[in-house]
Design a protein around this motif. Structure first.
Motif, PDB file in Angstrom:
ATOM      1  N   LYS A  12     -12.831 -23.413   4.650  1.00 14.43           N
ATOM      2  CA  LYS A  12     -11.982 -23.883   5.746  1.00 14.43           C
ATOM      3  C   LYS A  12     -11.097 -22.763   6.277  1.00 14.43           C
ATOM      4  O   LYS A  12     -10.873 -22.672   7.485  1.00 14.43           O
ATOM      5  N   ARG A  13     -10.594 -21.918   5.397  1.00  6.37           N
ATOM      6  CA  ARG A  13      -9.765 -20.797   5.829  1.00  6.37           C
ATOM      7  C   ARG A  13     -10.555 -19.861   6.748  1.00  6.37           C
ATOM      8  O   ARG A  13      -9.999 -19.267   7.656  1.00  6.37           O
ATOM      9  N   ALA A  14     -11.856 -19.780   6.520  1.00  9.04           N
ATOM     10  CA  ALA A  14     -12.725 -18.944   7.356  1.00  9.04           C
ATOM     11  C   ALA A  14     -13.128 -19.655   8.653  1.00  9.04           C
ATOM     12  O   ALA A  14     -13.773 -19.047   9.510  1.00  9.04           O
ATOM     13  N   GLY A  15     -12.784 -20.939   8.771  1.00 12.37           N
ATOM     14  CA  GLY A  15     -13.120 -21.690   9.975  1.00 12.37           C
ATOM     15  C   GLY A  15     -14.586 -22.071  10.056  1.00 12.37           C
ATOM     16  O   GLY A  15     -15.126 -22.243  11.149  1.00 12.37           O
ATOM     17  N   LEU A  16     -15.231 -22.213   8.908  1.00  9.01           N
ATOM     18  CA  LEU A  16     -16.650 -22.550   8.860  1.00  9.01           C
ATOM     19  C   LEU A  16     -16.854 -24.008   8.481  1.00  9.01           C
ATOM     20  O   LEU A  16     -16.138 -24.538   7.633  1.00  9.01           O
ATOM     21  N   SER A  17     -17.832 -24.623   9.101  1.00  7.55           N
ATOM     22  CA  SER A  17     -18.240 -25.963   8.687  1.00  7.55           C
ATOM     23  C   SER A  17     -19.185 -25.822   7.493  1.00  7.55           C
ATOM     24  O   SER A  17     -19.665 -24.719   7.193  1.00  7.55           O
TER      25      SER A  17
END
Length: 92
Positions: A12-17
């Motif tokens: 989530k910190r990386a902005g990935l689903s």
């Protein structure tokens, strides 16, 4: 905190689903979900790939060393500073 929650936080910190990460990791989305919910154990190689894919090496170090994230970030910074000093010292 269970390891799965930390891996979820890394993603989530990386902005990935989960779908995005599954493509990078070459695993099914359901396995990403199972890893994040502690229903599947992660291999050491996959943990490293996960950290690289999410640019969260600091969080992986904290998890492995059982330390807080700030301590891991400081360890990384100190290592790079020492390496720079050695490199510069060898060039001068």
């Amino acid at each position: 905190m269970e390891y799965g929650a930390r891996f979820r936080k890394m993603r989530k910190r990386a902005g990935l689903s989960q779908e995005d990460l599954s493509g990078v990791m070459h695993m099914s989305r359901s396995n990403v979900s199972r890893l994040e919910s502690n229903k599947l154990k992660i291999s050491f190689d996959d943990a490293i790939k996960w950290a690289q894919a999410t640019n969260s090496q600091d969080m992986l170090i904290a998890l492995v060393c059982n330390i807080d994230i700030a301590s891991a970030a400081q360890m990384i910074a100190d290592t790079f500073q020492a390496a720079g000093t050695i490199l510069l010292g060898g060039l001068i």
